[in-house]
Design a protein around this motif. Structure first.
Motif, PDB file in Angstrom:
ATOM      1  N   ARG A 113       0.903  -1.078   0.073  1.00  0.00           N
ATOM      2  CA  ARG A 113       0.056   0.121  -0.041  1.00  0.00           C
ATOM      3  C   ARG A 113       0.783   1.171  -0.157  1.00  0.00           C
ATOM      4  NH1 ARG A 113      -5.124  -0.121   1.912  1.00  0.00           N
ATOM      5  NH2 ARG A 113      -5.023   2.026   1.418  1.00  0.00           N
ATOM      6  N   THR A 114       1.738   1.538  -0.955  1.00  0.00           N
ATOM      7  CA  THR A 114       2.647   2.492  -1.026  1.00  0.00           C
ATOM      8  C   THR A 114       2.029   3.769  -1.249  1.00  0.00           C
ATOM      9  OG1 THR A 114       3.259   2.017  -3.196  1.00  0.00           O
ATOM     10  CG2 THR A 114       4.885   1.018  -1.489  1.00  0.00           C
ATOM     11  N   GLU A 115       0.857   3.959  -1.869  1.00  0.00           N
ATOM     12  CA  GLU A 115      -0.012   4.985  -2.146  1.00  0.00           C
ATOM     13  C   GLU A 115      -0.375   5.804  -0.914  1.00  0.00           C
ATOM     14  OE1 GLU A 115      -3.368   2.223  -1.093  1.00  0.00           O
ATOM     15  OE2 GLU A 115      -1.483   2.157  -1.926  1.00  0.00           O
ATOM     16  N   VAL A 116      -0.214   4.880   0.095  1.00  0.00           N
ATOM     17  CA  VAL A 116      -0.348   5.738   1.679  1.00  0.00           C
ATOM     18  C   VAL A 116       0.707   6.907   1.866  1.00  0.00           C
ATOM     19  CG1 VAL A 116      -0.258   5.653   4.232  1.00  0.00           C
ATOM     20  CG2 VAL A 116      -1.443   3.850   2.701  1.00  0.00           C
ATOM     21  N   TYR A 117       1.890   6.605   1.472  1.00  0.00           N
ATOM     22  CA  TYR A 117       2.870   7.766   1.231  1.00  0.00           C
ATOM     23  C   TYR A 117       2.431   8.880   0.505  1.00  0.00           C
ATOM     24  CZ  TYR A 117       6.182   4.321   3.210  1.00  0.00           C
ATOM     25  OH  TYR A 117       6.682   3.225   4.059  1.00  0.00           O
ATOM     26  N   ASP A 118       1.971   8.699  -0.402  1.00  0.00           N
ATOM     27  CA  ASP A 118       1.304   9.714  -1.083  1.00  0.00           C
ATOM     28  C   ASP A 118       0.042  10.507  -0.586  1.00  0.00           C
ATOM     29  OD1 ASP A 118       2.275   9.984  -3.929  1.00  0.00           O
ATOM     30  OD2 ASP A 118       1.361   7.918  -4.068  1.00  0.00           O
ATOM     31  N   MET A 119      -0.598   9.894   0.058  1.00  0.00           N
ATOM     32  CA  MET A 119      -1.706  10.474   1.003  1.00  0.00           C
ATOM     33  C   MET A 119      -1.324  11.169   2.123  1.00  0.00           C
ATOM     34  SD  MET A 119      -4.021   7.043   1.193  1.00  0.00           S
ATOM     35  CE  MET A 119      -5.421   7.408   1.904  1.00  0.00           C
ATOM     36  N   ILE A 120      -0.212  10.653   2.922  1.00  0.00           N
ATOM     37  CA  ILE A 120       0.398  11.524   3.997  1.00  0.00           C
ATOM     38  C   ILE A 120       1.019  12.684   3.243  1.00  0.00           C
ATOM     39  CG2 ILE A 120       1.991  11.308   6.011  1.00  0.00           C
ATOM     40  CD1 ILE A 120       1.561   8.298   5.899  1.00  0.00           C
TER      41      ILE A 120
ATOM     42  N   LYS B 126       8.731   7.286   0.108  1.00  0.00           N
ATOM     43  CA  LYS B 126       7.854   6.649  -0.856  1.00  0.00           C
ATOM     44  C   LYS B 126       8.914   6.268  -2.224  1.00  0.00           C
ATOM     45  CE  LYS B 126       4.722   6.631  -4.698  1.00  0.00           C
ATOM     46  NZ  LYS B 126       3.910   7.487  -5.473  1.00  0.00           N
ATOM     47  N   ILE B 127       9.851   7.218  -2.409  1.00  0.00           N
ATOM     48  CA  ILE B 127      10.718   6.736  -3.909  1.00  0.00           C
ATOM     49  C   ILE B 127      11.762   6.020  -3.417  1.00  0.00           C
ATOM     50  CG2 ILE B 127       9.859   9.067  -4.806  1.00  0.00           C
ATOM     51  CD1 ILE B 127      12.472  10.180  -4.170  1.00  0.00           C
ATOM     52  N   LEU B 128      11.923   5.778  -1.980  1.00  0.00           N
ATOM     53  CA  LEU B 128      12.871   4.758  -1.647  1.00  0.00           C
ATOM     54  C   LEU B 128      12.397   3.103  -1.872  1.00  0.00           C
ATOM     55  CD1 LEU B 128      14.711   6.415   1.351  1.00  0.00           C
ATOM     56  CD2 LEU B 128      15.498   6.263  -0.798  1.00  0.00           C
ATOM     57  N   LYS B 129      10.942   3.286  -1.729  1.00  0.00           N
ATOM     58  CA  LYS B 129      10.403   1.976  -1.777  1.00  0.00           C
ATOM     59  C   LYS B 129       9.900   1.399  -3.050  1.00  0.00           C
ATOM     60  CE  LYS B 129       9.257   2.426   2.894  1.00  0.00           C
ATOM     61  NZ  LYS B 129      10.023   1.416   3.736  1.00  0.00           N
ATOM     62  N   VAL B 130       9.409   2.478  -3.957  1.00  0.00           N
ATOM     63  CA  VAL B 130       8.858   1.905  -5.259  1.00  0.00           C
ATOM     64  C   VAL B 130       9.393   2.894  -6.240  1.00  0.00           C
ATOM     65  CG1 VAL B 130       6.428   0.890  -4.214  1.00  0.00           C
ATOM     66  CG2 VAL B 130       6.835   3.388  -4.681  1.00  0.00           C
ATOM     67  N   LYS B 131       8.950   2.613  -7.471  1.00  0.00           N
ATOM     68  CA  LYS B 131       9.604   3.406  -8.840  1.00  0.00           C
ATOM     69  C   LYS B 131       8.998   4.738  -8.492  1.00  0.00           C
ATOM     70  CE  LYS B 131       9.884   3.547 -13.435  1.00  0.00           C
ATOM     71  NZ  LYS B 131       9.628   2.602 -14.944  1.00  0.00           N
ATOM     72  N   PRO B 132       9.686   5.822  -8.563  1.00  0.00           N
ATOM     73  CA  PRO B 132       9.062   7.294  -8.334  1.00  0.00           C
ATOM     74  C   PRO B 132       8.112   7.610  -9.648  1.00  0.00           C
ATOM     75  CG  PRO B 132      11.174   7.524  -8.643  1.00  0.00           C
ATOM     76  CD  PRO B 132      11.141   5.904  -8.350  1.00  0.00           C
ATOM     77  N   THR B 133       7.319   8.550  -9.398  1.00  0.00           N
ATOM     78  CA  THR B 133       6.401   9.128 -10.598  1.00  0.00           C
ATOM     79  C   THR B 133       6.972  10.640 -10.506  1.00  0.00           C
ATOM     80  OG1 THR B 133       4.479   9.797  -9.123  1.00  0.00           O
ATOM     81  CG2 THR B 133       4.645   7.760 -10.070  1.00  0.00           C
ATOM     82  N   ASN B 134       6.339  11.240 -11.702  1.00  0.00           N
ATOM     83  CA  ASN B 134       6.857  12.709 -11.885  1.00  0.00           C
ATOM     84  C   ASN B 134       5.953  13.554 -10.832  1.00  0.00           C
ATOM     85  OD1 ASN B 134       4.475  11.966 -13.576  1.00  0.00           O
ATOM     86  ND2 ASN B 134       4.022  14.086 -13.939  1.00  0.00           N
TER      87      ASN B 134
END
Length: 540
Positions: free
Chosen positions: A364-371, A391-399
Motif C-alpha cells: 500500500r505505498t500509495e499511503v505515502y502519497d496520502m500522507i 515513498k521513492i525509496l520503496k517504489v518506482k517514483p513518478t513525476n
C-alpha cells in the motif's frame, strides 16, 4: 477489512449417531443462523467430548463473526481432544494462514489428509475453504483443492459449487457459471447454488437478471435467509427503499434477533449494502443492548466517514481502539481513523494511522502519497518532503512525487533541491509543459549572474510545447507564456554580449498579441524599433 465471503457448507463424512447433527450445523451455517449453529455445536461437544467436528464447527461460528482468537481456541481444543480428526487440523491451518505462516498451514492440511478414513474429497473441500476464506487468501490453492474435491467425488454437487466460488474469486465468471450450472442440475432444489448463479450475473453487470433470479429464489425458498440480504443490496443500490425494508426485516427474523445476529447485520449494512444510515441505527441498538460490543465502533467509524460526519467517525475509531485492544485490526480500521483525522486537521494522528496501514500491507505505498499530500496541503513542507522521499525509496517514483518535492523545496527557497526535483519531473514527463515553466522560474531564482541565462532553455522548451495550442489555452497559461516571452525578449536585449534586437522584437510582439492593451509592451516595442532604425545591430 477483508472481503466478506459467504460461508459455504462443506460436508465432512462423520461416523456414528452424530452425522445428522453435523449436517444440521452445516445447514445453519449456510443459512447464516450462526447462533443456532453455535448452540448445536456446543450440544454436540457436550454429548461427545472427543468429536472433532463439533470443535471445528464451533470454531467456524466464531471465525464467521471475525472472532479469530475464539475460533483458534476451539480449533486447538478439538486438536487436543480429537487429534485424529481431520477438521480441527484444517481449522488450525487456517489460523496459520491468517498469520502468514504458509508452511505451518500446509503441514496442518497434510495431517488432515493423513487422518481421512475414506475418500479425501471432504478434507480437500475443507482445505479449499481455508485457503478461500482466510484473511490472507490463496485463490490458486483454493482452486487446486476444490478441483481435487470435485474430482474425487463427481457425484456431489457441492464440490462443483465450491469450485465455482473459487473461480468467482479468481474473476473467472464464465467458468464459475459452468460449475454452478452443473451443481444446480444435480441438486435442483438447493437455493444456495441458485443464489450464487444470481451473483455471477450481478458481478457481470447484469443486475436485472440477478434481481429477477433472487426474487424467484425468495418466492420459492422463503426461509433461505442469504437471498433476502443479496436482494436487499440490489434494491438499496437502486433506491427501491420501500421494497428493501421488508426484506431486511425478514432476514433478521430468519437469522435470529439475538445480539450476535444484529451485530452481523451491522457488518452487512456497512461493508456490502452500504446503507450507512441503517448501519448507524442498528449499531447504536446493539450498543444499547450490550455496551461491551466494542466492534460496533469499527462500523460506526466506517459509516460516519462515508456520510461525511468526520468528527463522529474519528470519535468512533478512537473508541474502537480503546475498547477492542485485543481484537484483530484490519487495514481499514487504521485507514478510516487516518482519513477522519486528516479531515479534522489532526495531521500527526492521521500520519501515524496511515503508517499502520503500510506496516500491515507493504504493497500500500500509495499511503505515502496520502500522507505527503496531506502535509503539503497543510503547508508543512518538510514533512511532505520526508514522506515523498520515503515513498521513492520503496517504489518506482513518478513525476508527481518529484512535483510535490520540488514545489515544497521551492516554497522553502531551497532552489537547488527544487531544481533537482524538477529535473526528474522533466525527465519522467517531458511533454508536461508546466514542468518546464516551473523549472524556468526556479532557475531565475538560482541565477545570480549579471548576464542572466539559466532560465532560457526551459522557457524555450515550455514555448515549444505550448505555442501549437496557445489559441485554446486558458488565461493562466497565457499569462505564463507572456512571462516566458518577457524573459526571452529581455535576454536578447540585455543578457548577451551583442544584443539581438530583431529577435527580441519577435518576443515582445508576441506578448502584445496576447495583451494588446498593455502600454508598457507597446513602449518597449517602439523603443526597440527606434533602436533598430538608429543602427542597432543584431547578433547575426
Amino acid at each position: 477489512m477483508k472481503k466478506l465471503v459467504l460461508w459455504s457448507v462443506f460436508i465432512l463424512v462423520s461416523q456414528g449417531a452424530f452425522a445428522q447433527t453435523v449436517a444440521e450445523i452445516q445447514k445453519m451455517m449456510s443459512d447464516e443462523n450462526i447462533s443456532g449453529a453455535r448452540k448445536m455445536a456446543r450440544e454436540l461437544i457436550q454429548k461427545e467430548p472427543t468429536n472433532g467436528d463439533g470443535y471445528y464447527y464451533l470454531g467456524e461460528t466464531f471465525y464467521f463473526d471475525e472472532a479469530q482468537d475464539s475460533a483458534a481456541f476451539w480449533y486447538n481444543k478439538g486438536l487436543a481432544l480429537a487429534p485424529d480428526a481431520p477438521a480441527p487440523h484444517v481449522g488450525v491451518g487456517k489460523i496459520a494462514l491468517d498469520k502468514g505462516l504458509g508452511q505451518d498451514a500446509e503441514k496442518s492440511f497434510g495431517r488432515a489428509l493423513r487422518f481421512v478414513k475414506k475418500k479425501p474429497a471432504e478434507a480437500y473441500a475443507l482445505i479449499g475453504s481455508a485457503y478461500l476464506t482466510s484473511q490472507k487468501p490463496n485463490i490458486d490453492k483454493a482452486l487446486e483443492n476444490f478441483t481435487l474435491a470435485r474430482d474425487n467425488d463427481t457425484k456431489n454437487p457441492r464440490y462443483f459449487m465450491l469450485l465455482g466460488d473459487a473461480l468467482v474469486a479468481a474473476d473467472k465468471i464464465g467458468d464459475a457459471q459452468t460449475n454452478y450450472t452443473f451443481a444446480s442440475e444435480k441438486d435442483k432444489q438447493n437455493p444456495e447454488i441458485l443464489m450464487k448463479i444470481a451473483r455471477t450475473y450481478l458481478k457481470s453487470g447484469i443486475a436485472d437478471v440477478a434481481q429477477k433470479n433472487l426474487e424467484d429464489i425468495v418466492a420459492k425458498f422463503p426461509n433461505y435467509s442469504p437471498a433476502y440480504k443479496d436482494l436487499y443490496e440490489i434494491y438499496f443500490n437502486n433506491k427501491l427503499y420501500s421494497k428493501g425494508t421488508p426484506l431486511l426485516s425478514k432476514y433478521v427474523e430468519l437469522v435470529g434477533t439475538d445480539i450476535d445476529a444484529r451485530a452481523r447485520l451491522v457488518r452487512f449494512l456497512t461493508a456490502l449494502a452500504k446503507d450507512y444510515d441503517r448501519a448507524i441505527t442498528e449499531a447504536k441498538t446493539v450498543l444499547q443492548q450490550d455496551p461491551a460490543r466494542g466492534e460496533m465502533y469499527r462500523y460506526l467509524a466506517w459509516a460516519y466517514y462515508e456520510k461525511g460526519s468526520f468528527k463522529e467517525s474519528f470519535d468512533a475509531s478512537k473508541l474502537f481502539f480503546e475498547k477492542e485492544v485485543n481484537r484483530k485490526k484490519y487495514t481499514s480500521d487504521y485507514e478510516y481513523y487516518a482519513k477522519a483525522a486528516a479531515k479534522l486537521g489532526e495531521k500527526d494522528a492521521a500520519a501515524m494511522n496511515y503508517m499502520k496501514v503500510v506496516e500491515m500491507d507493504s504493497s500500500r505505498t500509495e499511503v505515502y502519497d496520502m500522507i505527503g499530500r496531506m502535509y503539503y496541503d497543510a503547508k508543512d513542507y518538510p514533512k511532505a518532503i520526508d514522506f515523498y522521499n520515503q515513498k521513492i525509496l520503496k517504489v518506482k517514483p513518478t513525476n508527481q512525487d518529484y512535483f510535490f518535492i520540488g514545489n515544497s523545496h521551492m516554497v522553502m527557497k531551497n532552489y537547488a533541491l527544487a531544481d533537482s526535483a524538477y529535473r526528474k519531473v522533466n525527465e519522467l514527463n517531458p511533454t508536461y509543459a508546466a514542468g518546464w515553466y516551473t523549472r524556468a522560474r526556479i532557475n531565475i531564482a538560482l541565477d545570480t549572474a549579471e548576464k542572466k541565462s539559466f532560465a532560457k532553455p526551459f522557457y524555450e522548451k515550455y514555448l515549444e510545447l505550448i505555442e501549437p495550442t496557445l489559441e485554446k489555452a486558458d488565461q493562466r497559461t497565457k499569462t505564463n507564456v507572456i512571462a516566458a516571452y518577457a524573459y526571452l525578449g529581455e535576454y536578447y536585449v540585455n543578457h548577451i554580449e551583442t544584443p539581438d534586437l530583431p529577435k527580441a522584437l519577435t518576443y515582445f510582439e508576441k506578448m502584445l498579441a496576447l495583451d494588446p492593451a498593455n502600454a508598457d509592451i507597446q513602449t518597449t516595442i517602439k523603443n526597440i524599433k527606434d533602436a533598430i532604425a538608429a543602427g542597432g545591430k543584431d547578433r547575426d
